[in-house]
Scaffold this motif. Structure first.
Motif, PDB file in Angstrom:
ATOM      1  N   ALA A 190     -11.615  11.651   0.669  1.00  8.69           N
ATOM      2  CA  ALA A 190     -12.037  11.780  -0.729  1.00  8.69           C
ATOM      3  C   ALA A 190     -10.831  11.888  -1.665  1.00  8.69           C
ATOM      4  O   ALA A 190     -10.928  11.545  -2.846  1.00  8.69           O
ATOM      5  N   GLY A 191      -9.697  12.338  -1.143  1.00  7.15           N
ATOM      6  CA  GLY A 191      -8.493  12.482  -1.965  1.00  7.15           C
ATOM      7  C   GLY A 191      -7.655  11.212  -2.078  1.00  7.15           C
ATOM      8  O   GLY A 191      -6.680  11.179  -2.824  1.00  7.15           O
ATOM      9  N   LEU A 192      -8.029  10.168  -1.334  1.00  9.43           N
ATOM     10  CA  LEU A 192      -7.303   8.904  -1.412  1.00  9.43           C
ATOM     11  C   LEU A 192      -7.790   8.112  -2.614  1.00  9.43           C
ATOM     12  O   LEU A 192      -8.984   8.107  -2.923  1.00  9.43           O
ATOM     13  N   HIS A 193      -6.876   7.437  -3.294  1.00 12.61           N
ATOM     14  CA  HIS A 193      -7.219   6.687  -4.503  1.00 12.61           C
ATOM     15  C   HIS A 193      -6.845   5.217  -4.347  1.00 12.61           C
ATOM     16  O   HIS A 193      -5.896   4.882  -3.623  1.00 12.61           O
ATOM     17  N   GLY A 194      -7.555   4.351  -5.073  1.00 10.58           N
ATOM     18  CA  GLY A 194      -7.211   2.935  -5.096  1.00 10.58           C
ATOM     19  C   GLY A 194      -7.117   2.348  -3.706  1.00 10.58           C
ATOM     20  O   GLY A 194      -8.011   2.516  -2.886  1.00 10.58           O
ATOM     21  N   ASP A 195      -5.998   1.667  -3.451  1.00 15.55           N
ATOM     22  CA  ASP A 195      -5.829   1.050  -2.124  1.00 15.55           C
ATOM     23  C   ASP A 195      -4.890   1.858  -1.223  1.00 15.55           C
ATOM     24  O   ASP A 195      -4.252   1.313  -0.334  1.00 15.55           O
ATOM     25  N   GLU A 196      -4.830   3.176  -1.443  1.00 11.04           N
ATOM     26  CA  GLU A 196      -4.008   4.025  -0.576  1.00 11.04           C
ATOM     27  C   GLU A 196      -4.553   4.011   0.848  1.00 11.04           C
ATOM     28  O   GLU A 196      -5.752   3.913   1.065  1.00 11.04           O
ATOM     29  N   ARG A 197      -3.639   4.115   1.790  1.00  9.30           N
ATOM     30  CA  ARG A 197      -3.999   4.211   3.203  1.00  9.30           C
ATOM     31  C   ARG A 197      -3.762   5.632   3.669  1.00  9.30           C
ATOM     32  O   ARG A 197      -2.824   6.289   3.238  1.00  9.30           O
ATOM     33  N   GLY A 198      -4.612   6.098   4.566  1.00  5.46           N
ATOM     34  CA  GLY A 198      -4.513   7.469   5.047  1.00  5.46           C
ATOM     35  C   GLY A 198      -3.950   7.568   6.452  1.00  5.46           C
ATOM     36  O   GLY A 198      -4.293   6.780   7.330  1.00  5.46           O
ATOM     37  N   PRO A 247       0.805  -1.212   0.000  1.00  7.54           N
ATOM     38  CA  PRO A 247       0.000   0.000   0.000  1.00  7.54           C
ATOM     39  C   PRO A 247       0.842   1.268   0.000  1.00  7.54           C
ATOM     40  O   PRO A 247       1.949   1.284   0.531  1.00  7.54           O
ATOM     41  N   LEU A 248       0.315   2.286  -0.590  1.00 13.16           N
ATOM     42  CA  LEU A 248       0.907   3.619  -0.526  1.00 13.16           C
ATOM     43  C   LEU A 248       0.241   4.327   0.652  1.00 13.16           C
ATOM     44  O   LEU A 248      -0.983   4.311   0.783  1.00 13.16           O
ATOM     45  N   LYS A 263     -13.333  11.666  14.779  1.00 16.75           N
ATOM     46  CA  LYS A 263     -12.959  10.299  15.144  1.00 16.75           C
ATOM     47  C   LYS A 263     -14.009   9.299  14.668  1.00 16.75           C
ATOM     48  O   LYS A 263     -13.678   8.224  14.159  1.00 16.75           O
ATOM     49  N   VAL A 264     -15.275   9.661  14.810  1.00 13.41           N
ATOM     50  CA  VAL A 264     -16.362   8.797  14.335  1.00 13.41           C
ATOM     51  C   VAL A 264     -16.272   8.654  12.816  1.00 13.41           C
ATOM     52  O   VAL A 264     -16.420   7.551  12.275  1.00 13.41           O
ATOM     53  N   GLU A 265     -16.007   9.740  12.128  1.00 18.03           N
ATOM     54  CA  GLU A 265     -15.887   9.719  10.660  1.00 18.03           C
ATOM     55  C   GLU A 265     -14.770   8.766  10.227  1.00 18.03           C
ATOM     56  O   GLU A 265     -14.937   7.986   9.288  1.00 18.03           O
ATOM     57  N   ALA A 266     -13.641   8.818  10.912  1.00 13.43           N
ATOM     58  CA  ALA A 266     -12.523   7.945  10.570  1.00 13.43           C
ATOM     59  C   ALA A 266     -12.857   6.482  10.861  1.00 13.43           C
ATOM     60  O   ALA A 266     -12.467   5.592  10.094  1.00 13.43           O
ATOM     61  N   MET A 267     -13.586   6.222  11.940  1.00 13.61           N
ATOM     62  CA  MET A 267     -13.959   4.836  12.264  1.00 13.61           C
ATOM     63  C   MET A 267     -14.915   4.264  11.218  1.00 13.61           C
ATOM     64  O   MET A 267     -14.893   3.069  10.940  1.00 13.61           O
ATOM     65  N   ARG A 268     -15.748   5.108  10.627  1.00 17.02           N
ATOM     66  CA  ARG A 268     -16.718   4.667   9.629  1.00 17.02           C
ATOM     67  C   ARG A 268     -16.126   4.547   8.231  1.00 17.02           C
ATOM     68  O   ARG A 268     -16.796   4.097   7.324  1.00 17.02           O
ATOM     69  N   ALA A 269     -14.896   4.961   8.061  1.00 11.01           N
ATOM     70  CA  ALA A 269     -14.279   5.007   6.728  1.00 11.01           C
ATOM     71  C   ALA A 269     -14.253   3.618   6.086  1.00 11.01           C
ATOM     72  O   ALA A 269     -14.088   2.606   6.760  1.00 11.01           O
ATOM     73  N   THR A 270     -14.408   3.604   4.767  1.00 10.10           N
ATOM     74  CA  THR A 270     -14.383   2.338   4.026  1.00 10.10           C
ATOM     75  C   THR A 270     -12.967   1.934   3.642  1.00 10.10           C
ATOM     76  O   THR A 270     -12.758   0.853   3.127  1.00 10.10           O
ATOM     77  N   ARG A 271     -12.015   2.797   3.865  1.00  4.98           N
ATOM     78  CA  ARG A 271     -10.608   2.473   3.604  1.00  4.98           C
ATOM     79  C   ARG A 271      -9.815   2.738   4.881  1.00  4.98           C
ATOM     80  O   ARG A 271     -10.242   3.526   5.723  1.00  4.98           O
ATOM     81  N   PRO A 272      -8.658   2.088   5.015  1.00  3.93           N
ATOM     82  CA  PRO A 272      -7.859   2.266   6.241  1.00  3.93           C
ATOM     83  C   PRO A 272      -7.384   3.715   6.407  1.00  3.93           C
ATOM     84  O   PRO A 272      -6.773   4.281   5.499  1.00  3.93           O
ATOM     85  N   ILE A 273      -7.709   4.285   7.541  1.00  4.29           N
ATOM     86  CA  ILE A 273      -7.225   5.635   7.885  1.00  4.29           C
ATOM     87  C   ILE A 273      -6.894   5.638   9.377  1.00  4.29           C
ATOM     88  O   ILE A 273      -7.640   5.099  10.189  1.00  4.29           O
ATOM     89  N   ARG A 274      -5.773   6.248   9.698  1.00  5.72           N
ATOM     90  CA  ARG A 274      -5.331   6.319  11.098  1.00  5.72           C
ATOM     91  C   ARG A 274      -5.204   7.781  11.471  1.00  5.72           C
ATOM     92  O   ARG A 274      -4.561   8.563  10.762  1.00  5.72           O
TER      93      ARG A 274
END
Length: 146
Positions: free
Chosen positions: A109-117, A86-87, A130-141
């Motif tokens: 919204a600026g993350l593409h493909g399988d990028e991790r945030g 992953p990037l 924090k709630v928004e990040a927990m609900r994210a469909t892609r990995p974000i820390r």
């Protein structure tokens, strides 16, 4: 007769006169010393620190540079060419105020493909962020000092 121990000289950190170097005695005070030092960094130094920490973790990381970056202050990959995934894309906010949910949504919204945030905020994050990040469909820390 025992050997004489060599004298070790400890100099103050670059750019600080000795009187400005805080004296910390307990382990927890060391954490506070690091927080104090990070707080004094400029925004560009904070981005450089983030890239350096990612490098220490085994990533090949680079700062994207000044100017509009679309939430991509630092990019890191497991290989030097950035071709292996992953990037990791990092946004670094070095300010006192907490980041809110709209900032997290915009970053995601600026993350593409399988990028991790990786979103770093020295001012922390609101509960909604924090709630928004927990609900994210892609990995974000989210990273702050709390």
């Amino acid at each position: 007769m025992g050997k004489k121990k060599p004298q070790v000289s400890v100099e103050p950190a670059r750019g600080l006169v000795e009187a400005e170097v805080p004296k910390y005695s307990l382990p927890d005070d060391g954490i506070e010393a690091i927080k104090d030092r990070v707080t004094r960094l400029s925004w560009s130094d904070m981005e450089t620190l983030t890239a350096g920490l990612l490098r220490a973790m085994g990533y090949h990381a680079s700062v994207t540079g000044p100017g509009p970056d679309g939430g991509r202050d630092v990019e890191a990959s497991l290989d030097a060419l950035g071709l292996e995934h992953p990037l990791v894309v990092a946004e670094v906010k070095h300010r006192k105020g907490a980041m809110g949910a709209p900032a997290i949504r915009s970053f995601m919204a600026g993350l593409h493909g399988d990028e991790r945030g990786l979103y770093i905020s020295t001012g922390g994050f609101s509960k909604d962020a924090k709630v928004e990040a927990m609900r994210a469909t892609r990995p974000i820390r989210l990273v702050d000092d709390r």
